[in-house]
Structures are given as structure tokens and as C-alpha cells.
Scaffold this active site. Structure first.
Site, PDB file in Angstrom:
ATOM      1  N   TYR A 254       0.767  -1.034   0.198  1.00 18.89           N
ATOM      2  CA  TYR A 254      -0.274   0.285   0.427  1.00 18.89           C
ATOM      3  C   TYR A 254       0.916   1.209   0.456  1.00 18.89           C
ATOM      4  O   TYR A 254       1.762   1.317   0.718  1.00 18.89           O
ATOM      5  CB  TYR A 254      -0.830   0.028   1.065  1.00 18.89           C
ATOM      6  CG  TYR A 254      -1.763   1.173   0.952  1.00 18.89           C
ATOM      7  CD1 TYR A 254      -2.979   1.621   1.110  1.00 18.89           C
ATOM      8  CD2 TYR A 254      -1.146   2.745   1.952  1.00 18.89           C
ATOM      9  CE1 TYR A 254      -3.773   2.244   0.990  1.00 18.89           C
ATOM     10  CE2 TYR A 254      -1.724   3.630   2.106  1.00 18.89           C
ATOM     11  CZ  TYR A 254      -3.122   3.375   1.636  1.00 18.89           C
ATOM     12  OH  TYR A 254      -3.763   4.936   1.822  1.00 18.89           O
TER      13      TYR A 254
ATOM     14  N   GLU B  48      -3.398   7.834  -4.257  1.00 19.58           N
ATOM     15  CA  GLU B  48      -2.706   6.290  -3.556  1.00 19.58           C
ATOM     16  C   GLU B  48      -2.858   5.042  -4.386  1.00 19.58           C
ATOM     17  O   GLU B  48      -3.450   4.633  -6.094  1.00 19.58           O
ATOM     18  CB  GLU B  48      -4.091   5.924  -2.633  1.00 19.58           C
ATOM     19  CG  GLU B  48      -4.225   4.992  -1.529  1.00 19.58           C
ATOM     20  CD  GLU B  48      -5.825   4.689  -1.274  1.00 19.58           C
ATOM     21  OE1 GLU B  48      -5.878   4.411  -0.261  1.00 19.58           O
ATOM     22  OE2 GLU B  48      -6.601   3.617  -1.704  1.00 19.58           O
TER      23      GLU B  48
END
Length: 371
Positions: A101, A186
Site C-alpha cells: 500500500y 493512492e
């Protein structure tokens, strides 16, 4: 402004980040053609501005072009997280060795960008324990320097070719964040496939106030019809998931109203700041917008300063007489011309509260009674 996944990936590709081969399509036939072009197996991904698409059935896999056609037919038109799927992204299915992530967003408390990374990607970052999350606040004058890349890699436990890939990716991500006036950039998951880091997903949110200088970005209007109508009136309105419609005068009191509804176990259906000095006609139109969302209860919370209580009362009476109100209305009315406003409401069978928490508790009670 949120970008769809395929738009975010196109942006990543322009900056030199690696993305899966794929294409956005709007029909099962196009999906089959793309699957044949890039080679199966492929992933069929619904394009909606929402997370948890997989849990909602919005992501499917296909081993042949015909299966891609069938999967696309199933996904197109379905509803994911309350949003209708009108576009899908067909892209190659990756061989996944690991999922990371990585994101850059704005930390309002620190008044600085923050880099967030984790070796536990592929899941909501809120579900990852803090000890597995790397957070580094960024100096806007320095950006992401090589020493910071090395520190992030050390804390993620990566080295060698993978660390080299990370050291290339992170500065690019920051460039996108700065140059595109982003509030969020993101990648989740950031897939390790062999020795390559590939952006398997893309979530990009652009600051609305900076759109005037981002002419090369596509325009995405994800507002509901109620949000569009409120915007046309110059009102701040955000649709929420509850059943108690809310109108108040001022951002602070509106937020307080949402909080106290939740305190009593209710669920607000919206944020509507009617502002100070909104006249009777605009207030009446705001009430009509609330009615159009089919709430169980309408809760009006007015602390009149510039806003006149009698104007609010007249607006409520006007809508009741001309449009009809078929749901309970709870109103708290205090401040400028309060006595006149309360008198007008009583003449039409509406009682006003003076205390906010009592009015909120009543609104929640009425909403529960309709279960």
C-alpha cells in the site's frame, strides 16, 4: 474531484509509473475484444467512485474473451455501493508475488503532506495495525529525497531490485500529488510481480479549488441531483447514508447537528448548510431539495443571527401549503425574530423547540418509529 480508476491509471502512465495493460469499455462486446487483444486471463473491474467493489460483486475474472463478455454483461448496469456501473476496465490479470500500500495525502493537523506506506496492501489501510504502517510527513520544499526512500524501504523490509523500484516510484507519486493539486494519490494494491512494482489500482482526488489550473484533467461530476440543485442555489450540501434530513444555518452548527443526531443513535441523511442570511425563497427551495431525497424525518436547526427565524418559518409554511410535506418535521428555532417565527409555525400546527438536544432526540425517535 475524484478520478475513476482508469483515469488515475492513465495519469500514472503519463508520469512513467507501470500499470497493467487494459482499456475502459462500455459494452460486453468491447470487453471481449479487449480481452482478445491483450490476452486472457483478464480482470473485469467496475468503474464507480467507491471502494469495496470486490465485496459488492463489481470485480470479476475471465479466462477467455467469451467469459469476459459474460462477466462484462453481469457487471454493467449493476449497482455497487449504491452507484450504477456504466463503465468497466478490462485489464490483464497480474501474477502477484506481494501487495503493498502506498499513498500521499494531506495531514490537516500537521498542515503538511504525508506519505503512508505498508507491506500489507490489498486491504483498507484502516484495517492494518499501526505497527505495520509507515508514515512520513513531507517538507513541500524538499519533496521526497533519496534518503527518505531508503528509510521507507528499510521499514517496509524491502531491498535490492524492489527497493530500487520503490525509490523510483515514490518521487513520481509526489510529483503527481504536487503538480496535479491532489488531495490524495493512492495505490492499493501496489503489486510486486517478479521485480516490477505495478499500480493495480488508482485512487486520485483533486482539490476542487485548483481545477481551474488543471485543464488537462477530465472533469468528473459525481454529485447527486440534490447536490447539484443545492450548488445552484449557492448552498453547501453533501449527501450521506442516513434517514434524517438536516438543515442548519452555518457549517459549525450543521456539523454539531450531525453529531448530536448520531449521539442519540440516529443517522443523518445529509449535510445542508443554509448559511447566514438565506432568504425565504432560497430556504423554501432548500426544504424542497430535502424532501426530494425521501427522508423519514426532516430536522431543521436554526440559531438565528443574520438568519431570521420568521423567514425560516415562512419558508416551511410555504412548502407545506404549496408542495405538501409527508414526513415529520422537527424544528429548533432560536434567535432573531424568534417570537414571530414561533407564532407563524403554531398557526399552522407546528411546534418549535428551543433546545437543540431535545429536538435532536425527538427527530431520532420519530425516525425509529417508522422502521
Amino acid at each position: 474531484m475524484k478520478l475513476y480508476e482508469y483515469m488515475g491509471k492513465e495519469l500514472f502512465n503519463r508520469y512513467g509509473l507501470t500499470i497493467p495493460r487494459g482499456k475502459m469499455v462500455t459494452s460486453p462486446e468491447e470487453a471481449a475484444a479487449v480481452a482478445a487483444e491483450i490476452g486472457a486471463p483478464v480482470v473485469i473491474k467496475s468503474q464507480v467512485l467507491s471502494g469495496k467493489r470486490g465485496k459488492g460483486g463489481g470485480i470479476k475474472f475471465a479466462d477467455t474473451p467469451e467469459e469476459a463478455r459474460e462477466a462484462a454483461a453481469q457487471v454493467l448496469g449493476m449497482t455497487v455501493q449504491g452507484l450504477k456501473v456504466e463503465m468497466i476496465l478490462v485489464e490483464e490479470k497480474l501474477a502477484i508475488d506481494h501487495e503493498f500500500y502506498v499513498a500521499i495525502t494531506v495531514d490537516g493537523a500537521a498542515k503538511a503532506p504525508v506519505l503512508i506506506a505498508s507491506a500489507q496492501g490489498g486491504m483498507d489501510i484502516e484495517e492494518v495495525p499501526d505497527e505495520f504502517i509507515v508514515k512520513e510527513h513531507l517538507d513541500v520544499c524538499l519533496g521526497i529525497q533519496p534518503y527518505l526512500c531508503r528509510e521507507v524501504c528499510r521499514r517496509l523490509g524491502v531491498s535490492g531490485a524492489v527497493a530500487k523500484e520503490f525509490s523510483r516510484l515514490l518521487p513520481i507519486l509526489y510529483r503527481i500529488f504536487r503538480e496535479k493539486d491532489a488531495e490524495l494519490v493512492e495505490i492499493n494494491p501496489l503489486v510486486l510481480s517478479g521485480e516490477k512494482l505495478i499500480a493495480a489500482d488508482a485512487k486520485v482526488t483533486i482539490d476542487d479549488e485548483a481545477l481551474y489550473r488543471q485543464k488537462d484533467l477530465p472533469v468528473v461530476d459525481d454529485r447527486t441531483e440534490a447536490e447539484r440543485q443545492a450548488h445552484a442555489l449557492g448552498l453547501s450540501y453533501v449527501q450521506l447514508d442516513g434517514n434524517i434530513a438536516v438543515m442548519a444555518n452555518g457549517a459549525g452548527i450543521t456539523m454539531g447537528t450531525l453529531d448530536i443526531i448520531q449521539h442519540y443513535g440516529g443517522a443523518p441523511a445529509n449535510f445542508l448548510d443554509a448559511g447566514g442570511g438565506t432568504g425565504m425563497e432560497a430556504t423554501a427551495k432548500a426544504l424542497e431539495i430535502l424532501l426530494s431525497t425521501n427522508p423519514r424525518v426532516i430536522f431543521i436547526n436554526i440559531f438565528g443571527g443574520i438568519t431570521r427565524c420568521d423567514d425560516v418559518a415562512r419558508a416551511l409554511v410555504k412548502v407545506k401549503q404549496e408542495k405538501g410535506i409527508n414526513v415529520p418535521v422537527v424544528i429548533r428555532l432560536v434567535g432573531t425574530n424568534e417570537e414571530e417565527g414561533v407564532r407563524l409555525l403554531r398557526e399552522h400546527g407546528i411546534e418549535a423547540y428551543k433546545v437543540m438536544h431535545e429536538a435532536a432526540a425527538k427527530a431520532v425517535e420519530l425516525a425509529r418509529a417508522q422502521n
